[in-house]
Design a protein around this motif. Structure first.
Motif, mmCIF file in Angstrom:
data_model
loop_
_atom_site.group_PDB
_atom_site.id
_atom_site.type_symbol
_atom_site.label_atom_id
_atom_site.label_comp_id
_atom_site.label_asym_id
_atom_site.label_seq_id
_atom_site.Cartn_x
_atom_site.Cartn_y
_atom_site.Cartn_z
ATOM 1 N N PRO A 220 23.760 39.713 35.954
ATOM 2 C CA PRO A 220 25.229 39.609 35.884
ATOM 3 C C PRO A 220 25.649 38.237 35.360
ATOM 4 O O PRO A 220 25.072 37.224 35.734
ATOM 5 N N GLN A 221 26.648 38.233 34.502
ATOM 6 C CA GLN A 221 27.114 36.987 33.893
ATOM 7 C C GLN A 221 28.503 36.582 34.349
ATOM 8 O O GLN A 221 29.069 35.611 33.851
ATOM 9 N N LEU A 222 29.076 37.344 35.264
ATOM 10 C CA LEU A 222 30.325 36.992 35.927
ATOM 11 C C LEU A 222 30.145 37.229 37.426
ATOM 12 O O LEU A 222 29.503 38.203 37.838
ATOM 13 N N ILE A 223 30.702 36.343 38.216
ATOM 14 C CA ILE A 223 30.647 36.490 39.669
ATOM 15 C C ILE A 223 31.826 37.346 40.104
ATOM 16 O O ILE A 223 32.947 37.147 39.635
ATOM 17 N N ASN A 224 31.591 38.311 40.969
ATOM 18 C CA ASN A 224 32.724 39.081 41.517
ATOM 19 C C ASN A 224 32.823 38.841 43.013
ATOM 20 O O ASN A 224 31.825 38.771 43.716
ATOM 21 N N THR A 225 34.042 38.704 43.473
ATOM 22 C CA THR A 225 34.299 38.428 44.887
ATOM 23 C C THR A 225 35.635 39.019 45.289
ATOM 24 O O THR A 225 36.532 39.189 44.442
ATOM 25 N N GLU A 226 35.783 39.339 46.561
ATOM 26 C CA GLU A 226 37.046 39.809 47.116
ATOM 27 C C GLU A 226 37.635 38.789 48.083
ATOM 28 O O GLU A 226 38.592 39.091 48.796
ATOM 29 N N ARG A 227 37.089 37.574 48.099
ATOM 30 C CA ARG A 227 37.533 36.545 49.040
ATOM 31 C C ARG A 227 38.443 35.532 48.347
ATOM 32 O O ARG A 227 38.035 34.902 47.356
ATOM 33 N N PRO A 228 39.667 35.313 48.833
ATOM 34 C CA PRO A 228 40.543 34.299 48.253
ATOM 35 C C PRO A 228 39.992 32.887 48.387
ATOM 36 O O PRO A 228 40.147 32.065 47.473
ATOM 37 N N ASP A 229 39.348 32.568 49.530
ATOM 38 C CA ASP A 229 38.829 31.212 49.708
ATOM 39 C C ASP A 229 37.664 30.941 48.759
ATOM 40 O O ASP A 229 37.537 29.833 48.222
ATOM 41 N N HIS A 230 36.826 31.943 48.527
ATOM 42 C CA HIS A 230 35.716 31.795 47.588
ATOM 43 C C HIS A 230 36.249 31.574 46.176
ATOM 44 O O HIS A 230 35.781 30.695 45.437
ATOM 45 N N THR A 231 37.250 32.375 45.797
ATOM 46 C CA THR A 231 37.865 32.239 44.476
ATOM 47 C C THR A 231 38.522 30.874 44.322
ATOM 48 O O THR A 231 38.377 30.212 43.275
ATOM 49 N N SER A 232 39.243 30.433 45.332
ATOM 50 C CA SER A 232 39.941 29.146 45.257
ATOM 51 C C SER A 232 38.960 27.991 45.119
ATOM 52 O O SER A 232 39.218 27.029 44.378
ATOM 53 N N ALA A 233 37.840 28.063 45.833
ATOM 54 C CA ALA A 233 36.837 27.001 45.730
ATOM 55 C C ALA A 233 36.298 26.891 44.304
ATOM 56 O O ALA A 233 36.119 25.789 43.774
ATOM 57 N N TYR A 234 36.050 28.039 43.685
ATOM 58 C CA TYR A 234 35.574 28.013 42.299
ATOM 59 C C TYR A 234 36.644 27.478 41.353
ATOM 60 O O TYR A 234 36.352 26.718 40.424
ATOM 61 N N LEU A 235 37.908 27.864 41.571
ATOM 62 C CA LEU A 235 38.987 27.370 40.709
ATOM 63 C C LEU A 235 39.096 25.850 40.785
ATOM 64 O O LEU A 235 39.303 25.177 39.767
ATOM 65 N N LEU A 236 38.959 25.304 41.979
ATOM 66 C CA LEU A 236 39.038 23.856 42.145
ATOM 67 C C LEU A 236 37.825 23.144 41.562
ATOM 68 O O LEU A 236 37.859 21.928 41.370
ATOM 69 N N ASP A 237 36.772 23.885 41.288
ATOM 70 C CA ASP A 237 35.591 23.313 40.643
ATOM 71 C C ASP A 237 35.603 23.512 39.134
ATOM 72 O O ASP A 237 34.597 23.258 38.466
ATOM 73 N N GLY A 238 36.716 24.007 38.592
ATOM 74 C CA GLY A 238 36.833 24.129 37.145
ATOM 75 C C GLY A 238 36.501 25.489 36.588
ATOM 76 O O GLY A 238 36.450 25.654 35.365
ATOM 77 N N TYR A 239 36.260 26.471 37.436
ATOM 78 C CA TYR A 239 35.983 27.817 36.962
ATOM 79 C C TYR A 239 37.287 28.546 36.648
ATOM 80 O O TYR A 239 38.382 28.069 36.946
ATOM 81 N N VAL A 240 37.161 29.720 36.078
ATOM 82 C CA VAL A 240 38.306 30.554 35.720
ATOM 83 C C VAL A 240 38.150 31.894 36.420
ATOM 84 O O VAL A 240 37.034 32.415 36.543
ATOM 85 N N ALA A 241 39.271 32.464 36.893
ATOM 86 C CA ALA A 241 39.249 33.751 37.579
ATOM 87 C C ALA A 241 40.057 34.772 36.791
ATOM 88 O O ALA A 241 41.071 34.443 36.174
ATOM 89 N N ILE A 242 39.586 36.023 36.812
ATOM 90 C CA ILE A 242 40.289 37.131 36.180
ATOM 91 C C ILE A 242 40.633 38.146 37.258
ATOM 92 O O ILE A 242 39.760 38.580 38.021
#
Length: 474
Positions: A220-242
């Protein structure tokens, strides 16, 4: 629904005929006559998408009581817009709005009256944590964006909306942190989203497959998650969410191989405990796809590496089995996959019973029947347990798939076959990219700062520094 632009007609009957034809005379399209100051009027709505009580309270009742007021004053309790293109009205109906036409009027009202059928914001069943927030995304994008903004109360959080799907349009949200996410990465993601040309988008799996760098790779080349805190942590590290409206899953990019072995609990526990658990997961990864191949190669070609007593013990078990080790392993792995799928498809309580009882009964029966050996049962059981240590279901599936060709290579060439197979896998991982970022970062290319949060987790004060795009620069 036609794609041609059509201006609204001055006649209510003509507008009614157009809307009914555009929606193919669907049975859930309702219309009610609402005259105003002696002029004929009509309101349209899809009862499956609208709040009928809201329409009755804020549209129907005001018409019966306030005929002396201006028409716009009747809708003060609702947000509305004036439109002239009938396609805008049809799109509004499909989004849960109601549409009002008045005889002789060149414009019409689109009133916001959507029904709310939201499920509770509960913790995802497959991403539970011991410590931390216990909420999760739902199928409503606005709620999901709200959950992210509750985690990141910053004006730098940017949301960009796109519409995908020709016949069944759906809204896609691109979420990132301004001044933290790499602008080039954002351009790449936007470009790939805009290139998606499908009649409909059902789930984020469609977007994942159409935007990843190598759709033929098993990893897999994209991470999938249903957790807002997990998503937010990645966003603050410079990642992008769809995000996709109607799907509770967020896609995080760019992914790296090691990010699939990290969980929110890693950062909620003491760093020494988190490092130990993460190291156990990586050992589980190696065990999950190499142990059956190593066993097959050892008993078939390299039994001299075993201690003498263990060698005689295993050979005594194998002499009672009519099949070679490869067939043994394939048979047990197939049985395990069948039990796993049965457990997933059945209700939770029944699924657990099927897994436990099925594993015990079938395992004991096939050993007594002489189809497999006890040693192979132990190997496959350890492999199954190791595969459950992988937090990501997609990565776990990839590992389970990889062990089959590796077992075949081991049965043909022994340790040499395993070495050759691992070399091919490592070469593929080195060449693989996720949105222009190396898949094996920070191991390849090597960056020592990134290694502090890879195989183990160093203290947060040593890995969190004020820098732009800290994780994707690893």
């Amino acid at each position: 629904m036609t794609n041609q632009t059509q201006t609204s007609f001055p006649s209510v009957d003509q507008n009614s005929d157009y809307i009914e034809a555009a929606l193919f005379y669907t049975s859930d399209l309702k219309k009610r006559s609402l005259s105003f100051q002696g002029r004929e009027g009509m309101v349209f709505y899809l009862e499956s998408l609208t709040d009928t009580e809201l329409i009755e309270r804020n549209v129907i009742v005001p018409f019966s009581r306030n005929q002396d007021k201006d028409l716009s004053e009747l809708f003060t309790a609702l947000s509305f817009s004036l439109e002239t293109e009938l396609n805008q009205g049809i799109q509004g109906l499909l989004e849960g709005s109601c549409v009002y036409f008045l005889e002789g009027m060149s414009e019409f009202y689109v009133l916001n009256t959507p029904a709310k059928y939201e499920r509770s914001i509960s913790e995802p069943e497959n991403e539970g944590v011991i410590r931390g927030p216990h909420n999760g995304f739902i199928e409503e994008m606005k709620v999901n964006v709200y959950l992210i903004r509750k985690q990141i109360a910053s004006p730098n959080l940017i949301v960009r909306y796109f519409t995908l799907g020709k016949f069944a349009p759906k809204q896609v949200g691109l979420v990132y942190m301004e001044n933290i996410a790499n602008p080039e990465l954002i351009k790449i993601v936007e470009s790939r989203i805009k290139k998606i040309s499908l009649d409909w988008i059902i789930s984020t799996g469609f977007i994942q497959e159409l935007t990843e760098d190598n759709s033929f790779s098993i990893f897999p080349q994209l991470i999938n998650t249903e957790r807002p805190d997990h998503t937010s942590a990645y966003l603050l590290d410079g990642y992008v969410a769809i995000l996709l409206d109607g799907d509770p899953t967020a896609l995080i990019l760019p992914a790296s191989f090691f990010s699939f072995y990290q969980t929110p609990d890693d950062y909620n526990n003491r760093w020494m405990i988190a490092s130990f658990v993460r190291f156990i997961r990586l050992i589980g990864f190696v065990t999950a796809f190499q142990l059956p191949a190593l066993y097959i190669a050892t008993v078939s070609f390299h039994s001299n590496v075993l201690p003498l007593q263990l060698f005689f013990s295993i050979q005594g078990l194998l002499t009672r089995v009519p099949f070679p080790p490869l067939i043994e392993a394939m048979l047990l792995e197939l049985i395990f996959e069948l039990l796993r799928e049965a457990g997933l498809r059945l209700p939770s309580r029944v699924g657990q019973t099927i897994g436990i009882v099925g594993g015990l009964v079938i395992g004991d029966a096939i050993v007594k029947a002489g189809l497999v050996s006890y040693s192979m049962i132990i190997v496959v059981a350890l492999t199954a347990i190791a595969s459950f240590l992988i937090p990501s279901n997609e990565m776990s599936s990839a590992i389970r798939f990889m062990r089959f060709p590796l077992m075949i290579a081991a049965s043909l060439f022994g340790y040499i076959g395993i070495s050759f197979g691992l070399t091919l896998i490592f070469i593929h991982l080195c060449k693989l990219e996720s949105f222009g970022q190396p898949y094996l970062r920070p191991l390849s290319p090597l960056k020592f700062q990134g290694l502090k949060d890879t195989f183990v987790r160093f203290p947060i004060w040593s890995i969190r520094k004020s820098s732009s795009n800290p994780k994707t620069d690893k």
